[in-house]
Design an enzyme around this catalytic site. Structure first.
Site, PDB file in Angstrom:
ATOM      1  N   VAL A   1     -17.948  32.977   4.693  1.00  0.00           N
ATOM      2  CA  VAL A   1     -16.975  32.476   3.940  1.00  0.00           C
ATOM      3  C   VAL A   1     -15.394  32.980   4.201  1.00  0.00           C
ATOM      4  O   VAL A   1     -14.430  32.150   4.119  1.00  0.00           O
ATOM      5  CB  VAL A   1     -17.417  32.627   2.500  1.00  0.00           C
ATOM      6  CG1 VAL A   1     -16.104  32.231   1.290  1.00  0.00           C
ATOM      7  CG2 VAL A   1     -18.596  31.592   1.932  1.00  0.00           C
ATOM      8  N   ALA A   2     -15.493  34.121   4.628  1.00  0.00           N
ATOM      9  CA  ALA A   2     -14.350  34.820   4.829  1.00  0.00           C
ATOM     10  C   ALA A   2     -13.664  34.150   6.122  1.00  0.00           C
ATOM     11  O   ALA A   2     -12.419  33.982   6.335  1.00  0.00           O
ATOM     12  CB  ALA A   2     -14.347  36.318   4.968  1.00  0.00           C
TER      13      ALA A   2
ATOM     14  N   ASP B   1      10.808  -2.117  23.509  1.00  0.00           N
ATOM     15  CA  ASP B   1      11.492  -3.498  23.471  1.00  0.00           C
ATOM     16  C   ASP B   1      12.902  -3.445  23.454  1.00  0.00           C
ATOM     17  O   ASP B   1      13.443  -2.552  22.612  1.00  0.00           O
ATOM     18  CB  ASP B   1      10.513  -4.379  22.593  1.00  0.00           C
ATOM     19  CG  ASP B   1      11.009  -5.848  22.863  1.00  0.00           C
ATOM     20  OD1 ASP B   1      10.984  -6.200  23.920  1.00  0.00           O
ATOM     21  OD2 ASP B   1      11.173  -6.609  21.657  1.00  0.00           O
TER      22      ASP B   1
ATOM     23  N   ASN C   1      -9.715  31.529  -0.630  1.00  0.00           N
ATOM     24  CA  ASN C   1      -9.345  30.732   0.148  1.00  0.00           C
ATOM     25  C   ASN C   1      -8.916  29.326  -0.205  1.00  0.00           C
ATOM     26  O   ASN C   1      -8.043  28.875   0.126  1.00  0.00           O
ATOM     27  CB  ASN C   1     -10.758  30.365   0.919  1.00  0.00           C
ATOM     28  CG  ASN C   1     -11.018  31.512   2.128  1.00  0.00           C
ATOM     29  OD1 ASN C   1     -10.249  32.386   2.309  1.00  0.00           O
ATOM     30  ND2 ASN C   1     -12.276  31.600   2.633  1.00  0.00           N
TER      31      ASN C   1
ATOM     32  N   ASP D   1      -4.781  30.816  -1.302  1.00  0.00           N
ATOM     33  CA  ASP D   1      -4.463  30.484   0.040  1.00  0.00           C
ATOM     34  C   ASP D   1      -3.951  29.107   0.248  1.00  0.00           C
ATOM     35  O   ASP D   1      -3.112  28.884   0.539  1.00  0.00           O
ATOM     36  CB  ASP D   1      -5.511  30.843   1.065  1.00  0.00           C
ATOM     37  CG  ASP D   1      -5.501  32.367   1.369  1.00  0.00           C
ATOM     38  OD1 ASP D   1      -5.084  33.170   0.872  1.00  0.00           O
ATOM     39  OD2 ASP D   1      -6.547  32.176   2.116  1.00  0.00           O
TER      40      ASP D   1
END
Length: 811
Positions: free
Chosen positions: A271-272, A318, A642, A646
């Site tokens: 998980v880290a 174009d 996380n 984070d």
């Protein structure tokens, strides 16, 4: 069968097929339709949001958590994956709906002659051998050989890129280029003026339009640089995750831990290692880019193309309508009296200027003459009222002129200079030299003369009018900005080489004296455009390709970034594109490049920030395991860090304004890693400082309070370190004060809310129980705050010294 309306045939008109024969051919050959790419269903659009190795890594982490009956962990990861997919799906679905709004709502029709009678049928029912009856404004339903023509001109821009109507009716060689086949009309083009009958020689996929559709089917969509970089990073993380989890598991087994403890430590490390918030950060960054680009007149169909545009090295564009206005205009006049010249030219026009919101009608060159005359106060309507027509001589492709005799007894004539000089009584000094100079400048030149009586003889030349589709005012600046950013502009056009070269020089694409080879491509076909894009890609270029015609669609699909015109673009072209310009403006492309670069830079900042947190978590857990300490953080606490601690700051980073000089640097190399050596260094070093701070607090608290309280302090110390460090993550070179504390207010809001939530987690019994936390005293809060600001302080001092060193070196 659709409803049909019979009308009387024109004199000497071909009889055409019988209805019975037409029905047999329709049954044999099938309908006259171009095969279309299968539409992406909403379900497939949602499913492809999961085509990402990082998403697969998160799914694996969720499965492992489920096996260990860590249901809260598993549910949280699954929720993040689902939300990420939903955001991506909503953005692409909205873009697709916006694209559909651009499509024409009326079914195409065609007028044919069958059994000697004219009838209107669905274009899909046209068969080989049918006789088409064409007049101004009609869309040509199939490729056809002209049988009879009167003053006929066709707009072939969607097929060949030719910016002005092509005069039709003259014989052409069998092997003539498509743009020079004046004895045929082609499916998908339109009649600009005149009338004709033509026999259908090809329908459906056998038409020139169908051949381009086959090229489109063979074009390959490119994987974007961001997709490749994220896939590479994901593979690296998978290897790191497995190696660390297995290695630490073996280490803890050798230390005598039981299997359950080993599994829990391994899950914590997994998980880290996995940045659960990263997919959401990337998706939200691209979604924000969609909204930013919409403000710059760019509709995004594929979100990944936003970042790709930021690393484009070449823009193949174009000319007509993108670099130029798309509207013919008078750019130069030659003659003794400009007003007299424009008045005589306006008296010899059939076109009408637009009024009350209605568009102008008629030949574009006549519209340009009338517009310039109107600016001088000369109105064609007034001419018709005061000096009505008496006699007309329509434009003839053989004599290359037209004439109108008016009530005042004057014959007004305009056409090719050589044609008018042949019927003039006096030579005009310098006319041929002036024409040559105008033509060399890429202008289309018309001569204007007047005479008396009903015969076109003994004329007096009044002057010359030079016309062209002028460059957009903002395009020249955009071309130069692209050049400064290291992006080459290549012009592709169906126009004459002289015209193309003149416009390219005026815009700065081609510098005076430079060879146009490799920079300006004129009279290019759909296949040549496709081969050019493939060749550029093979050389390692990142290619953005713009276009509006059907002939552009295969190259658009093949390019790394396909950009279609929203106003003038065909449906086929828009469907092949990644981006659609709602204003058909080259300057919008360059502005989108700047946005793409800014978005990539912000994604990288957010990635460094998130990965630094993962490195810190990993080292904290790993070092504690090596030292034989109790693991400071459990899997749910790591997941919280996380996703919540984070994730939101990372998302706020993607909203950072563009850094100065974003368009002063060359495009980044296509093989450059998303996380290169410098980025990993900027990830690991701050992570090392944070690890020291967190383990320092944890080690001291283990002896002072025991594991339960020490773990709570370590948890908040790590989160607060992360929250303070987000200010350092805003720039690798500038300090927070140099960047400006209030230039990203969303970041300040996220910081304040996240900090408050983090402290509240310890004080609310439900969340404290869920995350296995203990309440913090004010002394504890002061401790973790003081420790948390240390990494930020170190990084800001380092940047300040680095900035001063660079300033001293510059002076």
């Amino acid at each position: 069968m659709s409803a049909k309306a019979d009308t009387s045939p024109a004199p000497n008109e071909p009889q055409g097929l019988s209805e019975q024969e037409a029905a047999q051919r329709l049954a044999r050959d099938g309908p006259n339709v171009i095969s279309r790419k299968e539409r992406v269903t909403p379900l497939r659009m949602f499913a492809r949001q999961f085509a990402n190795p990082l998403i697969w890594l998160l799914v694996a982490a969720a499965v492992l958590s489920g096996i260990l009956r860590e249901w809260v962990d598993a549910a949280a990861i699954v929720a993040i994956v689902a939300i990420n997919a939903l955001v991506g799906f909503v953005q692409e679905f909205r873009a697709e709906r916006a694209l559909q709004a651009l499509r024409a709502m009326t079914a195409p029709r065609a007028t044919v002659v069958r059994g000697g009678k004219r009838m209107v049928i669905a274009a899909s029912e046209v068969v080989v051998g049918d006789v088409l009856a064409l007049e101004a404004g009609d869309i040509v339903a199939a490729d056809a050989r002209i049988l009879q023509a009167h003053n006929l001109a066709a707009n072939e821009a969607p097929l060949t890129g030719e910016s002005v109507p092509v005069t039709k009716g003259a014989p052409a060689a069998k092997d003539a280029a498509l743009s020079e086949r004046t004895d045929h009309v082609f499916s998908g083009t339109s009649i600009a003026r005149g009338a004709a009958t033509a026999e259908v020689v090809a329908v459906a996929m056998a038409t020139e339009l169908g051949k381009i559709a086959n090229l489109l089917a063979g074009a390959r969509e490119s994987v974007t640089p961001l997709q490749r970089r994220l896939a590479s990073l994901s593979r690296t993380l998978i290897v790191v995750c497995v190696v660390i989890a297995v290695g630490t598991g073996l280490l803890t087994l050798l230390r005598g831990h039981v299997w359950l403890d080993v599994l829990m430590i391994s899950v914590s490390l997994a998980v880290a290692t996995v940045p659960e918030g990263l997919p959401a950060v990337v998706t939200i960054a691209l979604a924000l880019g969609v909204h930013r680009m919409a403000r710059r007149h760019v509709l995004v169909r594929r979100m990944a193309a936003i970042e790709t545009l930021g690393c484009a090295t070449i823009i193949c564009t174009d000319k007509t309508g993108t670099l130029t206005t798309g509207v013919m205009a008078v750019r130069e006049v030659w003659g003794a009296d400009a007003d007299k010249l424009l008045a005589a030219a306006a008296a010899c026009c059939d076109a009408e200027l637009g009024r009350d919101g209605k568009p102008a009608t008629g030949d574009p060159t006549e519209v340009a003459i009338l517009a310039e005359a109107a600016r001088k106060g000369i109105e064609r309507g007034q001419i018709e009222r005061d000096n009505p027509r008496v006699q007309e001589h329509p434009f003839d492709s053989e004599t290359k002129r037209m004439a109108i005799l008016r009530k005042d007894g004057v014959m007004y004539v305009k056409g090719a200079l050589e044609s008018l000089l042949a019927v003039s009584s006096t030579a005009s000094e310098g006319a041929k030299e002036a024409e040559a100079k105008m033509a060399a400048g890429g202008l289309r030149v018309l001569a204007v003369a007047t005479g008396t009586g009903g015969e076109i003889q003994g004329l007096t030349l009044v002057g010359l009018i030079g016309m062209a589709d002028p460059p957009r005012e903002e395009a020249k600046e955009a071309v130069e900005l692209a050049r400064q950013a290291g992006i080459r502009t290549i012009m592709l056009t169906g126009d004459h080489p002289t015209t193309a070269r003149a416009i390219a020089t005026e815009l700065g694409i081609l510098k005076p004296g430079e060879s146009p080879e490799g920079v300006v491509f004129a009279r290019v076909t759909a296949e040549q455009k496709l081969m050019l894009v493939r060749d550029l890609k093979a050389r390692g270029e990142v290619v953005a390709m713009t276009g509006d015609g059907v002939n552009d669609a295969p190259a658009l699909k093949e390019a790394h970034i396909g950009i279609a015109m929203g106003k003038t673009g065909t449906e086929v072209t828009r469907e092949a594109a990644d981006l659609v310009l709602t204003d058909d403006n080259y300057a919008s492309i360059v502005a989108a490049v700047a946005e793409g670069r800014s978005i990539y830079g912000n994604i990288r900042k957010a990635l460094i920030f998130v990965m630094t947190g993962n490195v810190t978590e990993l080292m904290v857990v790993l070092v504690a395991a090596i030292l034989g300490w109790p693991i400071p953080l459990n899997a749910l606490q790591l997941l919280w860090i996380n996703l919540v601690s984070d994730g939101p700051p990372g998302l706020a980073l993607v909203n950072e304004p563009s850094e100065p000089g974003v368009m002063k640097t060359p495009p980044r190399p296509t093989k450059e890693a998303l996380m290169g050596r410098a980025q990993w260094l900027y990830t690991v070093v701050p992570g090392f400082f944070e690890t020291i701070c967190v383990l320092g607090v944890y080690g001291w608290a283990l002896g002072a309070y025991g594991q339960a309280h020490a773990g709570s302090l370590a948890f908040s110390a790590l989160v607060i370190c992360q929250l303070f460090r987000v200010f350092a993550a805003r720039s690798e070179r500038q300090t927070t004060w140099q960047v400006g504390l209030f230039t990203n207010k969303s970041l300040l809001a996220v910081f304040a809310v996240s900090m408050g939530i983090q402290i509240m987690l310890h004080q609310v019994p439900a969340t404290a129980k869920l995350l296995n936390l203990q309440p913090l005293t004010w002394t504890d809060v002061g401790l973790v705050m003081g420790v948390g600001v240390i990494p930020l302080t170190v990084l800001e001092i380092y940047k300040l010294f680095r900035w001063r060193k660079e300033m001293n070196r510059a002076s």
